[in-house]
Design a protein around this motif. Structure first.
Motif, PDB file in Angstrom:
ATOM      1  N   THR A 139       0.836  -1.202   0.000  1.00 50.41           N
ATOM      2  CA  THR A 139       0.000   0.000   0.000  1.00 50.41           C
ATOM      3  C   THR A 139       0.869   1.250   0.000  1.00 50.41           C
ATOM      4  OG1 THR A 139      -0.051   0.148   2.393  1.00 50.41           O
ATOM      5  CG2 THR A 139      -1.729  -1.220   1.353  1.00 50.41           C
ATOM      6  N   LYS A 140       0.213   2.378  -0.257  1.00 51.19           N
ATOM      7  CA  LYS A 140       0.957   3.641  -0.286  1.00 51.19           C
ATOM      8  C   LYS A 140       1.500   3.988   1.088  1.00 51.19           C
ATOM      9  CE  LYS A 140      -0.757   5.874  -4.405  1.00 51.19           C
ATOM     10  NZ  LYS A 140      -1.631   4.794  -4.940  1.00 51.19           N
ATOM     11  N   ARG A 141       0.824   3.509   2.134  1.00 54.06           N
ATOM     12  CA  ARG A 141       1.269   3.862   3.482  1.00 54.06           C
ATOM     13  C   ARG A 141       2.292   2.854   4.036  1.00 54.06           C
ATOM     14  NH1 ARG A 141      -4.139   2.769   3.161  1.00 54.06           N
ATOM     15  NH2 ARG A 141      -4.706   0.694   3.906  1.00 54.06           N
ATOM     16  N   ALA A 142       2.855   2.013   3.136  1.00 53.99           N
ATOM     17  CA  ALA A 142       3.804   1.000   3.605  1.00 53.99           C
ATOM     18  C   ALA A 142       5.076   1.641   4.133  1.00 53.99           C
ATOM     19  CB  ALA A 142       4.147   0.060   2.453  1.00 53.99           C
ATOM     20  N   TYR A 143       5.693   0.970   5.097  1.00 51.90           N
ATOM     21  CA  TYR A 143       6.953   1.442   5.649  1.00 51.90           C
ATOM     22  C   TYR A 143       7.764   0.260   6.138  1.00 51.90           C
ATOM     23  CZ  TYR A 143       4.488   0.655  10.002  1.00 51.90           C
ATOM     24  OH  TYR A 143       3.765   0.064  11.007  1.00 51.90           O
ATOM     25  N   GLY A 144       9.064   0.449   6.212  1.00 52.35           N
ATOM     26  CA  GLY A 144       9.931  -0.576   6.796  1.00 52.35           C
ATOM     27  C   GLY A 144      10.121  -1.819   5.955  1.00 52.35           C
ATOM     28  N   LEU A 145       9.604  -1.832   4.714  1.00 55.40           N
ATOM     29  CA  LEU A 145       9.688  -3.057   3.925  1.00 55.40           C
ATOM     30  C   LEU A 145      10.960  -3.123   3.104  1.00 55.40           C
ATOM     31  CD1 LEU A 145       6.020  -3.258   2.558  1.00 55.40           C
ATOM     32  CD2 LEU A 145       6.997  -4.500   4.486  1.00 55.40           C
ATOM     33  N   ASP A 146      11.637  -1.989   2.962  1.00 53.13           N
ATOM     34  CA  ASP A 146      12.766  -1.990   2.032  1.00 53.13           C
ATOM     35  C   ASP A 146      14.109  -1.954   2.735  1.00 53.13           C
ATOM     36  OD1 ASP A 146      12.451   1.575   1.145  1.00 53.13           O
ATOM     37  OD2 ASP A 146      12.408   0.516   3.069  1.00 53.13           O
ATOM     38  N   LEU A 147      14.115  -2.174   4.039  1.00 53.98           N
ATOM     39  CA  LEU A 147      15.373  -2.091   4.760  1.00 53.98           C
ATOM     40  C   LEU A 147      16.226  -3.339   4.538  1.00 53.98           C
ATOM     41  CD1 LEU A 147      17.037  -0.488   6.800  1.00 53.98           C
ATOM     42  CD2 LEU A 147      15.942  -1.820   8.600  1.00 53.98           C
ATOM     43  N   VAL A 148      15.601  -4.468   4.765  1.00 57.32           N
ATOM     44  CA  VAL A 148      16.322  -5.729   4.778  1.00 57.32           C
ATOM     45  C   VAL A 148      15.526  -6.739   3.950  1.00 57.32           C
ATOM     46  CG1 VAL A 148      16.674  -7.677   6.361  1.00 57.32           C
ATOM     47  CG2 VAL A 148      17.489  -5.427   6.979  1.00 57.32           C
ATOM     48  N   PRO A 149      16.191  -7.583   3.165  1.00 60.15           N
ATOM     49  CA  PRO A 149      15.397  -8.561   2.411  1.00 60.15           C
ATOM     50  C   PRO A 149      14.842  -9.644   3.346  1.00 60.15           C
ATOM     51  CG  PRO A 149      17.730  -8.886   1.985  1.00 60.15           C
ATOM     52  CD  PRO A 149      17.621  -7.675   2.854  1.00 60.15           C
ATOM     53  N   ALA A 150      13.731 -10.240   2.944  1.00 55.03           N
ATOM     54  CA  ALA A 150      13.151 -11.334   3.711  1.00 55.03           C
ATOM     55  C   ALA A 150      13.824 -12.629   3.273  1.00 55.03           C
ATOM     56  CB  ALA A 150      11.648 -11.416   3.442  1.00 55.03           C
ATOM     57  N   GLU A 151      13.747 -13.629   4.159  1.00 59.46           N
ATOM     58  CA  GLU A 151      14.265 -14.950   3.796  1.00 59.46           C
ATOM     59  C   GLU A 151      13.104 -15.816   3.331  1.00 59.46           C
ATOM     60  OE1 GLU A 151      17.559 -16.213   6.818  1.00 59.46           O
ATOM     61  OE2 GLU A 151      16.042 -15.028   7.846  1.00 59.46           O
ATOM     62  N   THR A 152      13.312 -16.551   2.255  1.00 58.35           N
ATOM     63  CA  THR A 152      12.247 -17.430   1.758  1.00 58.35           C
ATOM     64  C   THR A 152      12.798 -18.843   1.708  1.00 58.35           C
ATOM     65  OG1 THR A 152      12.932 -17.166  -0.545  1.00 58.35           O
ATOM     66  CG2 THR A 152      11.285 -15.624   0.279  1.00 58.35           C
ATOM     67  N   TRP A 153      11.928 -19.809   1.990  1.00 58.12           N
ATOM     68  CA  TRP A 153      12.380 -21.188   1.796  1.00 58.12           C
ATOM     69  C   TRP A 153      11.209 -22.134   1.607  1.00 58.12           C
ATOM     70  CZ3 TRP A 153      12.385 -18.697   6.444  1.00 58.12           C
ATOM     71  CH2 TRP A 153      11.785 -19.336   7.533  1.00 58.12           C
ATOM     72  N   VAL A 154      11.529 -23.237   0.928  1.00 61.55           N
ATOM     73  CA  VAL A 154      10.544 -24.289   0.691  1.00 61.55           C
ATOM     74  C   VAL A 154      11.206 -25.562   1.174  1.00 61.55           C
ATOM     75  CG1 VAL A 154       9.473 -25.705  -1.106  1.00 61.55           C
ATOM     76  CG2 VAL A 154       9.377 -23.230  -1.269  1.00 61.55           C
ATOM     77  N   ASN A 155      10.558 -26.290   2.087  1.00 62.38           N
ATOM     78  CA  ASN A 155      11.154 -27.573   2.439  1.00 62.38           C
ATOM     79  C   ASN A 155      10.148 -28.706   2.386  1.00 62.38           C
ATOM     80  OD1 ASN A 155       9.879 -26.727   4.723  1.00 62.38           O
ATOM     81  ND2 ASN A 155      11.548 -27.189   6.108  1.00 62.38           N
ATOM     82  N   THR A 156      10.668 -29.843   1.924  1.00 66.42           N
ATOM     83  CA  THR A 156       9.826 -31.018   1.716  1.00 66.42           C
ATOM     84  C   THR A 156      10.177 -32.082   2.735  1.00 66.42           C
ATOM     85  OG1 THR A 156      11.410 -31.955   0.182  1.00 66.42           O
ATOM     86  CG2 THR A 156       9.702 -30.570  -0.748  1.00 66.42           C
ATOM     87  N   ARG A 157       9.353 -33.123   2.839  1.00 60.46           N
ATOM     88  CA  ARG A 157       9.505 -34.156   3.851  1.00 60.46           C
ATOM     89  C   ARG A 157      10.880 -34.812   3.793  1.00 60.46           C
ATOM     90  NH1 ARG A 157       5.783 -37.784   6.015  1.00 60.46           N
ATOM     91  NH2 ARG A 157       4.262 -36.105   6.078  1.00 60.46           N
ATOM     92  N   ASN A 158      11.422 -34.986   2.581  1.00 57.23           N
ATOM     93  CA  ASN A 158      12.710 -35.668   2.524  1.00 57.23           C
ATOM     94  C   ASN A 158      13.873 -34.727   2.851  1.00 57.23           C
ATOM     95  OD1 ASN A 158      12.638 -34.200   0.193  1.00 57.23           O
ATOM     96  ND2 ASN A 158      12.547 -35.930  -1.194  1.00 57.23           N
ATOM     97  N   GLY A 159      13.561 -33.613   3.496  1.00 58.93           N
ATOM     98  CA  GLY A 159      14.608 -32.767   4.050  1.00 58.93           C
ATOM     99  C   GLY A 159      15.233 -31.780   3.110  1.00 58.93           C
ATOM    100  N   HIS A 160      14.806 -31.777   1.882  1.00 59.68           N
ATOM    101  CA  HIS A 160      15.418 -30.879   0.907  1.00 59.68           C
ATOM    102  C   HIS A 160      14.920 -29.449   1.125  1.00 59.68           C
ATOM    103  CE1 HIS A 160      17.431 -29.852  -2.734  1.00 59.68           C
ATOM    104  NE2 HIS A 160      16.353 -29.409  -3.305  1.00 59.68           N
ATOM    105  N   ILE A 161      15.817 -28.516   1.340  1.00 60.06           N
ATOM    106  CA  ILE A 161      15.404 -27.128   1.577  1.00 60.06           C
ATOM    107  C   ILE A 161      16.022 -26.217   0.521  1.00 60.06           C
ATOM    108  CG2 ILE A 161      15.407 -25.212   3.197  1.00 60.06           C
ATOM    109  CD1 ILE A 161      15.650 -27.102   5.448  1.00 60.06           C
ATOM    110  N   VAL A 162      15.194 -25.361  -0.052  1.00 61.87           N
ATOM    111  CA  VAL A 162      15.696 -24.393  -1.017  1.00 61.87           C
ATOM    112  C   VAL A 162      15.544 -23.026  -0.370  1.00 61.87           C
ATOM    113  CG1 VAL A 162      15.350 -23.404  -3.301  1.00 61.87           C
ATOM    114  CG2 VAL A 162      14.917 -25.818  -2.921  1.00 61.87           C
TER     115      VAL A 162
END
Lengths: 161, 283
Positions: free
Chosen positions: B161-184
């Motif tokens: 939104t136009k009133r957003a703040y604090g979102l551009d300081l630091v990148p977020a971490e993203t990950w996907v993990n499956t049962r067999n332990g593989h994490i991206v």
């Protein structure tokens, strides 16, 4: 000593095969169980050239199955599996008329593995082609009037919008 | 010459796109292409359950092809918390999990999150972040409900939104993990960075913010480029959370997550519509 079954093609040629091989064909398996095989089984819809190919497929797959149950099979695709797949890929490298004859024979004789293999081969040739191209490749006659053709295209146009 | 049953068998090995287009070849192809035998192969095995769980479809179907067509226009299921869809040409399944269907800690607290109907949303409610210092979002899905032998991508659907703040300081971490332990794992900014604003910040604060951004480690896909939300066709943006593969006969849980907790700053003004799980097209 395994029992032999005689199969007779539409053009009168006799083929002697092991019962196990003949049983790969569902219709022949039924005939064997109904005990009507004494004088050989006539196959009015299958020519000798086609029947020879069907028998070749059945023989190979019976041999492969025997090897697999005798040996220790790894579920992720052992060398035998890859070898059989390569054999299958080479087996279908025949000219188109013969390929279609094999499809019809596999359907008539009820050999599911062979039917799927040959249909998959034709499907791979058809993928991504326009109706005109498909008709050309497979020598199919268009049997629609221009109005019917327009109606058919209209019917499925939603898929491409 | 070739009977309809054989043509049906042949075309069932192609794709829905090929079946639709080949109906124009000849009348045998048309009949085969309309047959239940063919369309059964492209319907998900649990299609009856999907239709019964859907909130808006109560029609009766005269053929499997009709059922297929119905599943191609998205189906809201499970009290409209999830959206199910089949791609009409490839027959591949995709899902969008609504914001109510994913896990957002403290989302029920009005001082942190506000829920409302947002324009262009496919769901009745989306969640807007009022303020928090820790942003953690995660969703899960069973691979068994998706198309087998397919590479899938998970995407967080957002608006800023136009009133957003604090979102551009630091990148977020993203990950996907499956049962067999593989994490991206990967990182992505929560909003598109305004280059002018970034330059101003460097002038005013030196490299302090860039040093803060580096506290978020980049594991794997480090091509040096900043990953930012991408535009979608539906008026929203998306952040890629990761990828995973489905295999025939396997059914395990996949967790898809995003977290921005290392920034410590307060942030707000991001709207979450849900997580989309869709096949990655191989170009």
């Amino acid at each position: 000593m395994s029992k032999k079954i005689i199969l007779i093609s539409s053009d009168g040629q006799s083929f002697e095969v092991d019962e196990a091989v003949a049983r790969e064909c569902g219709t022949i398996k039924n005939a064997i169980e109904d005990k009507c095989t004494d004088n050989g089984i006539p196959l009015a819809n299958v020519t000798s050239a086609t029947l020879a190919k069907v028998i070749e497929y059945c023989k190979k797959h019976v041999e492969a199955a025997a090897k697999a149950s005798a040996g220790d099979k790894d579920i992720y695709g052992s060398n035998e599996d890859i070898e059989l797949k390569t054999w299958d890929d080479d087996f279908v490298k025949v000219d188109q008329p013969l390929l279609f004859d094999i499809i019809l024979a596999a359907n008539y004789l009820d050999v599911p593995g062979l039917l799927d293999l040959t249909c998959q081969t034709v499907a791979d040739m058809m993928r991504g082609k326009t109706p005109d191209e498909i008709r050309t490749i497979f020598h199919i006659k268009k049997d629609y009037t221009p109005e019917e053709e327009a109606a058919v295209r209209e019917e499925n146009a939603w898929a491409f919008m | 010459m070739v009977p309809e049953a054989c043509v049906a068998n042949i075309i069932s090995f192609t794709s829905p796109a090929d079946i639709f287009s080949s109906s124009a070849v000849s009348s045998v192809f048309r009949l085969a292409g309309d047959s239940d035998f063919v369309w059964e192969k492209f319907l998900p095995s649990e299609y009856r359950s999907l239709i019964s769980r859907s909130t808006d479809r109560h029609q009766s179907f005269s053929s499997k092809k009709e059922i297929y067509k119905c599943l191609c226009s998205s189906l809201l299921i499970d009290n409209a918390r999830k959206l199910f869809k089949i791609n009409k040409l490839s027959g591949k399944i995709s899902y969008i999990l609504s914001a109510r269907d994913i896990s957002i800690p403290s989302s029920d607290q009005a001082s942190y999150w506000s829920w409302s109907k947002v324009s262009n949303s496919r769901f009745s409610e989306s969640a807007e972040l009022i303020t928090t210092d820790r942003l953690e979002i995660s969703g899960k899905i069973q691979t068994g409900v998706l198309s087998p032998n397919t590479r899938y991508g998970a995407y967080l659907i957002i608006k800023v939104t136009k009133r957003a703040y604090g979102l551009d300081l630091v990148p977020a971490e993203t990950w996907v993990n499956t049962r067999n332990g593989h994490i991206v794992r990967n990182t992505a900014y929560l909003c598109c960075l305004d280059e002018k604003k970034q330059q101003m910040k460097r002038l005013l604060y030196g490299n302090r913010e860039e040093r803060m951004a580096m506290t978020v480690e980049v594991v794997g896909g480090g091509d040096g480029k900043r990953r930012e939300p991408k535009s979608r066709d539906d008026g929203w943006m998306e952040i890629e959370l990761g990828e995973f593969e489905t295999r025939e006969g396997e059914d395990h849980e996949v967790n898809m997550s995003l977290s921005e907790v290392k920034g410590y700053q307060l942030k707000g003004g991001i709207v979450i519509d849900g997580i989309e799980v869709r096949p990655i097209s191989l170009s």
